[in-house]
Design a protein around this motif. Structure first.
Motif, PDB file in Angstrom:
ATOM      1  N   SER A   1       0.823  -1.210   0.000  1.00 57.83           N
ATOM      2  CA  SER A   1       0.000   0.000   0.000  1.00 57.83           C
ATOM      3  C   SER A   1       0.858   1.261   0.000  1.00 57.83           C
ATOM      4  CB  SER A   1      -0.913   0.010   1.227  1.00 57.83           C
ATOM      5  OG  SER A   1      -1.820  -1.074   1.201  1.00 57.83           O
TER       6      SER A   1
ATOM      7  N   MET B   1      -0.437  -2.943 -11.926  1.00 58.34           N
ATOM      8  CA  MET B   1      -1.476  -3.907 -11.578  1.00 58.34           C
ATOM      9  C   MET B   1      -1.641  -4.945 -12.679  1.00 58.34           C
ATOM     10  SD  MET B   1      -3.455  -4.609  -9.077  1.00 58.34           S
ATOM     11  CE  MET B   1      -4.217  -6.236  -9.043  1.00 58.34           C
TER      12      MET B   1
ATOM     13  N   ARG C   1      -3.645  -0.783  -0.951  1.00 57.15           N
ATOM     14  CA  ARG C   1      -4.398   0.453  -0.735  1.00 57.15           C
ATOM     15  C   ARG C   1      -3.615   1.661  -1.263  1.00 57.15           C
ATOM     16  NH1 ARG C   1      -8.269   1.309   2.892  1.00 57.15           N
ATOM     17  NH2 ARG C   1      -7.303   3.319   3.366  1.00 57.15           N
TER      18      ARG C   1
ATOM     19  N   ILE D   1      -4.239   2.849  -8.376  1.00 61.39           N
ATOM     20  CA  ILE D   1      -4.862   1.897  -9.299  1.00 61.39           C
ATOM     21  C   ILE D   1      -6.217   2.444  -9.744  1.00 61.39           C
ATOM     22  CG2 ILE D   1      -5.783  -0.445  -9.549  1.00 61.39           C
ATOM     23  CD1 ILE D   1      -3.720  -1.271  -7.374  1.00 61.39           C
TER      24      ILE D   1
ATOM     25  N   CYS E   1      -8.387  -2.217 -12.333  1.00 68.30           N
ATOM     26  CA  CYS E   1      -9.510  -3.004 -11.816  1.00 68.30           C
ATOM     27  C   CYS E   1     -10.025  -3.979 -12.859  1.00 68.30           C
ATOM     28  CB  CYS E   1     -10.627  -2.089 -11.341  1.00 68.30           C
ATOM     29  SG  CYS E   1     -10.271  -1.203  -9.809  1.00 68.30           S
TER      30      CYS E   1
ATOM     31  N   VAL F   1      -8.024  -9.112  -0.964  1.00 70.02           N
ATOM     32  CA  VAL F   1      -7.354  -8.047  -1.704  1.00 70.02           C
ATOM     33  C   VAL F   1      -7.878  -6.718  -1.167  1.00 70.02           C
ATOM     34  CG1 VAL F   1      -6.898  -6.978  -3.934  1.00 70.02           C
ATOM     35  CG2 VAL F   1      -7.112  -9.466  -3.779  1.00 70.02           C
TER      36      VAL F   1
ATOM     37  N   LEU G   1      -8.106  -2.884  -1.542  1.00 66.13           N
ATOM     38  CA  LEU G   1      -7.964  -1.919  -2.625  1.00 66.13           C
ATOM     39  C   LEU G   1      -8.417  -0.514  -2.240  1.00 66.13           C
ATOM     40  CD1 LEU G   1      -9.297  -4.205  -5.476  1.00 66.13           C
ATOM     41  CD2 LEU G   1      -7.073  -3.073  -5.556  1.00 66.13           C
TER      42      LEU G   1
ATOM     43  N   ASN H   1      -7.816   3.823  -3.672  1.00 67.87           N
ATOM     44  CA  ASN H   1      -7.266   3.943  -5.019  1.00 67.87           C
ATOM     45  C   ASN H   1      -8.079   4.955  -5.840  1.00 67.87           C
ATOM     46  OD1 ASN H   1      -4.861   2.127  -5.472  1.00 67.87           O
ATOM     47  ND2 ASN H   1      -6.249   0.681  -4.465  1.00 67.87           N
TER      48      ASN H   1
ATOM     49  N   CYS I   1     -12.726  -8.707  -1.709  1.00 70.76           N
ATOM     50  CA  CYS I   1     -12.087  -7.482  -2.167  1.00 70.76           C
ATOM     51  C   CYS I   1     -12.688  -6.303  -1.418  1.00 70.76           C
ATOM     52  CB  CYS I   1     -12.284  -7.289  -3.673  1.00 70.76           C
ATOM     53  SG  CYS I   1     -11.254  -8.338  -4.698  1.00 70.76           S
TER      54      CYS I   1
ATOM     55  N   PHE J   1     -12.831  -2.204  -0.976  1.00 73.53           N
ATOM     56  CA  PHE J   1     -12.540  -0.907  -1.579  1.00 73.53           C
ATOM     57  C   PHE J   1     -12.717   0.201  -0.544  1.00 73.53           C
ATOM     58  CE2 PHE J   1     -13.261  -3.431  -5.338  1.00 73.53           C
ATOM     59  CZ  PHE J   1     -12.460  -2.854  -6.303  1.00 73.53           C
TER      60      PHE J   1
END
Length: 287
Positions: free
Chosen positions: A199, A208, A229, A233, A238, A256, A258, A261, A285, A287
């Motif tokens: 991150s 990615m 993080r 990305i 994605c 994962v 994320l 981002n 995942c 976010f």
């Protein structure tokens, strides 16, 4: 030793809390000029924070700080946040090449002040099979940048048992992470890796995609968690992740991260829709 001067002895340096230290060009002596928040006054007094003292790297390695209880006893070296610079890491690399630390399974160098120069010295020692048993390596918050990452990549296959790599806030960009993905395609590099903390770096969409290509090649067979993080990305990254998930390349991955981002709602939805549609119940995942 007089105030403000450090011995030229290798591996020894002066630490001043809150002071900026500049090396003098004077031959035969390493003169540290104090600037910034503290300094000497004409009457001999000082302002700013007091000295913390001298770190002798040899002494530190001879009697290192006690690691947390969670670390493997007798197999860990905990040098986190010791303000170690490139000179100190060069000294450490010398002891690695000497074979002093071949027994280590856990090494934490996070929170220190060395740069790509120190990372290159460290990686050079590792390529000489100095850490064949290492399972955990942390260089979190060490600004090695892309140059340092490339040096580390050259050493990865010489740590065949590495299970956890912590590289949060290392100032590594797309070039470095692309090199990381390429390094994982060689030999035994990262074949035992289970957790990657990456991150607060600039992985970007290109990085990615490169990482996803490595998964597609079956070169991250044991990875269970990736913390990426605030890694710049976006939607393209994605999409690459969603394609890899759909094709089953992430079937062994459980987590994962994320968050933070730069993807839009489209990027978020393409990943979550694939997970739902293909019933990837193990993978989470965030976010």
């Amino acid at each position: 030793m007089c105030c403000g001067h450090a011995s030229p002895r290798r591996g020894r340096r002066l630490i001043a809390t809150g002071w900026n230290l500049a090396e003098s060009p004077s031959p035969g002596m390493r003169c540290l000029t104090l600037r910034g928040s503290g300094g000497f006054q004409p009457d001999g007094t000082t302002t700013g924070p007091p000295f913390r003292g001298v770190i002798d790297m040899e002494r530190l390695l001879a009697d290192p700080p006690k690691p947390p209880r969670s670390c493997p006893e007798g197999k860990s070296l905990w040098l986190h946040s010791n303000q170690l610079d490139d000179e100190c890491i060069d000294m450490f690399a010398h002891t690695l090449r000497r074979g002093d630390w071949r027994h280590l399974t856990y090494l934490n160098l996070g929170g220190n002040q060395f740069t790509c120069v120190g990372m290159s010295a460290l990686a050079g020692a590792i390529t000489q099979e100095a850490l064949p048993l290492l399972e955990f390596l942390s260089i979190t918050e060490v600004e090695i940048a892309d140059i340092g990452m490339k040096a580390l990549c050259a050493a990865l296959e010489h740590m065949p048992k590495l299970r956890c790599l912590e590289m949060t806030k290392c100032q590594v960009g797309v070039v470095g992470w692309t090199a990381f993905a390429a390094a994982a395609m060689k030999g035994a590099a990262l074949q035992e890796l289970e957790t990657l903390y990456a991150s607060d770096n600039n992985i970007g969409d290109v990085g990615m995609k490169a990482i996803c290509d490595t998964f597609a090649a079956g070169r991250f067979p044991k990875v269970q968690a990736m913390h990426i993080r605030a890694a710049q990305i976006g939607d393209e990254g994605c999409l690459a992740l969603a394609d890899s998930i759909e094709l089953g390349h992430f079937d062994h991955v459980r987590h994962v991260q994320l968050g933070g981002n730069v993807q839009t709602r489209d990027g978020f939805e393409v990943v979550m829709d694939v997970i739902k549609e293909y019933e990837k119940k193990i993978l989470k995942c965030h976010f």
